[in-house]
Design an enzyme around this catalytic site. Structure first.
Site, mmCIF file in Angstrom:
data_model
loop_
_atom_site.group_PDB
_atom_site.id
_atom_site.type_symbol
_atom_site.label_atom_id
_atom_site.label_comp_id
_atom_site.label_asym_id
_atom_site.label_seq_id
_atom_site.Cartn_x
_atom_site.Cartn_y
_atom_site.Cartn_z
ATOM 1 N N GLY A 83 0.828 -1.207 0.000
ATOM 2 C CA GLY A 83 0.000 0.000 0.000
ATOM 3 C C GLY A 83 0.857 1.249 0.000
ATOM 4 O O GLY A 83 1.960 1.278 -0.562
ATOM 5 N N SER A 84 0.367 2.296 0.679
ATOM 6 C CA SER A 84 0.969 3.627 0.562
ATOM 7 C C SER A 84 2.421 3.720 1.006
ATOM 8 O O SER A 84 3.089 4.707 0.703
ATOM 9 C CB SER A 84 0.150 4.619 1.376
ATOM 10 O OG SER A 84 -1.193 4.566 0.963
#
Lengths: 572, 93
Positions: free
Chosen positions: A292-293
């Site tokens: 993810g981020s």
């Protein structure tokens, strides 16, 4: 009378020679037999004799200890005794048998059954303390013998279980470092040949004793205090958020040493009879997840490196939705125009995707690959995985966009923590290791020092009010880091299950520790990396820096939390 | 001739006696060696157990539990911490 005697004594003349001849022949026969036994039949007889009175006894070797970086034992062997008997020679009165059973905490019936079970060799008690064995031997039961053995203990129990691993039968490593370093730790068993008497006791050594060769000790990079701290905080967060699993890694930015590596679920290696194999996995090294981020800083660093953008370049994040081909990507909280710095601070997916699409796929792939994604971290741990980073040729534009914010590729937690050493070390990726190292280790440059510093600043902004992780702040230290909240892929779609993570380092002015936290499937409404993993990072990094005596680089009242009720907007 | 023989006999007797003594010595020393080896094994066992005990008693989990529960120690809140700047005099490690 005298004459008659003389007549009787007149023996036949041939009688004496004949007798001599017969006796002589008998001697010759004996001599021949002796020669035959000594030469032709010798081997067979020697063997028979040896089998009757001499025994080869194994002398077990002491297995090396596994210690932490300060020499505190994480795995240690202590001598134990096993009691055994040759059933043929074992001869105990019922009273003796009863007292032996008393010493061994068993019943005479069970002992009898064990002796009857095997004709050659019966083990009566396995790995009992030496004092107990001494009491049993004091009964002086004929045919009862003791043997030295070693038992492995793990003082760290469940806290360091997945790193250290454990040994199985015959002192052979089965999991973790015990398995990987078997050759180094294991000694060479020796042996001695002894003569035994009728009662089965050793009475004399024959031939030279082959002395056992002790194994060597092994120092890990683990710091027991940090390991406990990491484990305690991870466990607390997992209980609080009802997560399924989790991991936490602490890396020294100067040497690349892994100072702590905690996993949940775990097990106690000292009592592992009924432990599911699932709990034994060192998830931080053997399991992958979509980051993810936490991948965004690598996308931004690549763009800064190529000169496509500067930290203050403005990116239009559309109105929270952007269509690439047939697919649409979203920012749940539309933010309008953002600078590159703010893309990291607010964690905008569209911002990262737009920046990524402005570069060729190969350039992005090169940075990801140089940062160690797609290759095993080579910590010296068995079974570590490489994660998945597909070759740039196969990337479609939508994939290039999603990979820029950490979807469509997979990593393990140690890889992720190692990759952040780039930003902590002015652009150099440090090799990580589980073994104690002396002095700083040379890294491999991935991005320029200027780029690393710029990203470091953005990561620090992410932990300040206005960023996604204000809860990661630490009193007295400036910190920098990035949240990750990734939906888990299930089959071909993304499920409403999350992996919350935070990777960061501190002190931001001169980074000393990289800490990566990951919680798998937090339940109960809160699932943002900043809310779930951020506080764990804060607690661990704060306490760890204090323990290591790292000078503070901020006043102790530096923590500024946004006013209560403020929604921290974070993309998933 | 007889004299030489007598001398040789004397030497033989001396040698025989010294053989007896050295055999006896060897046996005595062997017993002693065995005893010392047993002692060294026993010390090794003890040392190992002490090491194990030390690492078990010294586990951070146990130390913290005692500090918190028996000694009622706690971490001071950030507001109650005073930082003394020593970096001016000492090199950063």
């Amino acid at each position: 009378m005298k004459r008659a005697d003389a007549a009787a004594l007149a023996l036949p003349r041939f009688r004496a020679p004949a007798l001599f001849g017969v006796i002589g022949l008998l001697f010759v026969g004996l001599l021949a037999r002796t020669l035959f036994l000594q030469s032709v039949d010798n081997d067979f007889l020697q063997e028979k004799g040896a089998a009757r009175f001499s025994r080869e006894m194994e002398l077990p070797a002491h297995r090396g200890q596994i210690v932490d970086r300060f020499g505190d034992a994480l795995a240690i062997s202590t001598p134990m005794k096993s009691l055994w008997a040759f059933p043929a020679q074992f001869d105990a009165t019922p009273a003796e048998l009863a007292s032996l059973a008393g010493v061994l905490d068993t019943t005479p019936q069970k002992l009898k059954a064990r002796i009857a079970a095997d004709e050659g060799f019966a083990v009566l008690a396995k790995q009992i303390p030496p004092e107990q064995a001494a009491r049993a031997m004091a009964l002086k039961i004929p045919g009862l013998n003791e043997q030295n053995e070693y038992r492995r203990y793990y003082p760290g129990a469940d806290i360091s279980a997945q790193i250290v691993g454990f040994t199985g039968d015959k002192d052979a490593g089965q999991e973790g470092i015990e398995l990987a370093q078997q050759a180094w730790l294991a000694g060479k068993a020796g042996s001695r040949r002894v003569i035994i008497n009728r009662r089965g006791e050793a009475v004399e050594d024959v031939a030279a004793i082959r002395a056992p060769q002790a194994g060597r000790d092994l120092a890990l990079s683990i710091d027991s205090r940090l390991q406990y701290l990491a484990f305690r905080e991870l466990k607390a967060a997992i209980d609080k958020h009802n997560a399924k699993a989790g991991g936490l890694v602490v890396i020294d930015t100067h040497t690349g040493e892994i100072l702590a590596l905690a996993n949940w679920p775990t097990y106690n290696p000292n009592a592992r009879n009924k432990v599911a194999r699932d709990r034994m996995r060192n998830r931080a090294l053997t399991d992958v997840f979509e980051p993810g981020s936490t991948m965004k800083p690598f996308t931004i660093a690549t763009a800064l490196e190529t000169g496509k953008v500067r930290p203050d370049t403005v990116i239009h994040t559309e109105a929270g939705a952007m269509t690439i081909g047939t697919a649409t990507i979203h920012d749940a909280h539309a933010a309008g125009p953002l600078t590159v710095e703010q893309v990291i601070q607010k964690s905008s997916n569209i911002g990262a995707a737009k920046i990524a699409l402005s570069m060729p796929a190969e350039t992005l792939w090169q940075t990801f690959s140089d940062a160690g994604f797609g290759t095993p971290p080579r910590t010296g741990f068995p079974g570590e995985v490489a994660g998945r980073l597909r070759p740039a040729k196969t990337w479609k534009p939508i994939e290039q966009a999603t990979m820029s914010y950490g979807h469509g590729l997979s990593v393990n937690l140690v890889q992720l923590a190692r990759a952040y050493t780039i930003f902590a070390n002015d652009g150099e990726l440090k090799p990580v290791t589980l073994f104690k190292t002396d002095g700083p280790v040379a890294g491999r440059p991935v991005v320029s020092a200027a780029t690393a510093k710029a990203v470091r600043r953005m990561l620090e902004m992410a932990t300040l009010p206005g960023g996604t992780a204000p809860k990661a702040q630490v009193p007295g230290y400036r910190v920098a880091g990035k949240t990750g909240t990734a939906r888990k892929p299930e089959g071909h779609a993304y499920a409403a299950k999350y992996v919350a993570s935070f990777v960061g380092f501190a002190p931001a002015s001169n980074p000393r520790l990289v800490v990566a936290v990951m919680l798998d499937e937090p339940q109960g409404g809160v699932y943002y990396g900043g809310d779930v993993a951020g506080p764990v990072f804060s607690n661990v990094v704060g306490a760890a820096l204090r323990m290591l005596g790292v000078p503070t680089d901020a006043p102790v009242d530096n923590v500024v939390l946004p006013p209560p009720g403020t929604e921290i907007r974070e993309e998933t | 001739m007889t004299r030489v023989n007598l001398v040789l006999l004397g030497i033989l007797v001396v040698c025989a006696l010294s053989l007896v003594t050295s055999r006896h010595d060897a046996r005595r020393l062997f017993v002693e060696l065995e005893r010392e080896q047993a002692k060294s094994r026993q010390f090794e066992t003890e040392y190992n157990q002490l090491q194990l005990e030390q690492s078990t008693w010294g586990m951070p989990a146990r130390v913290e539990k005692i500090a918190r529960e028996n000694l009622r120690m706690q971490l001071p809140a950030a507001a109650r911490v005073e930082v003394v700047d020593t970096t001016a005099k000492r090199a950063v490690p």
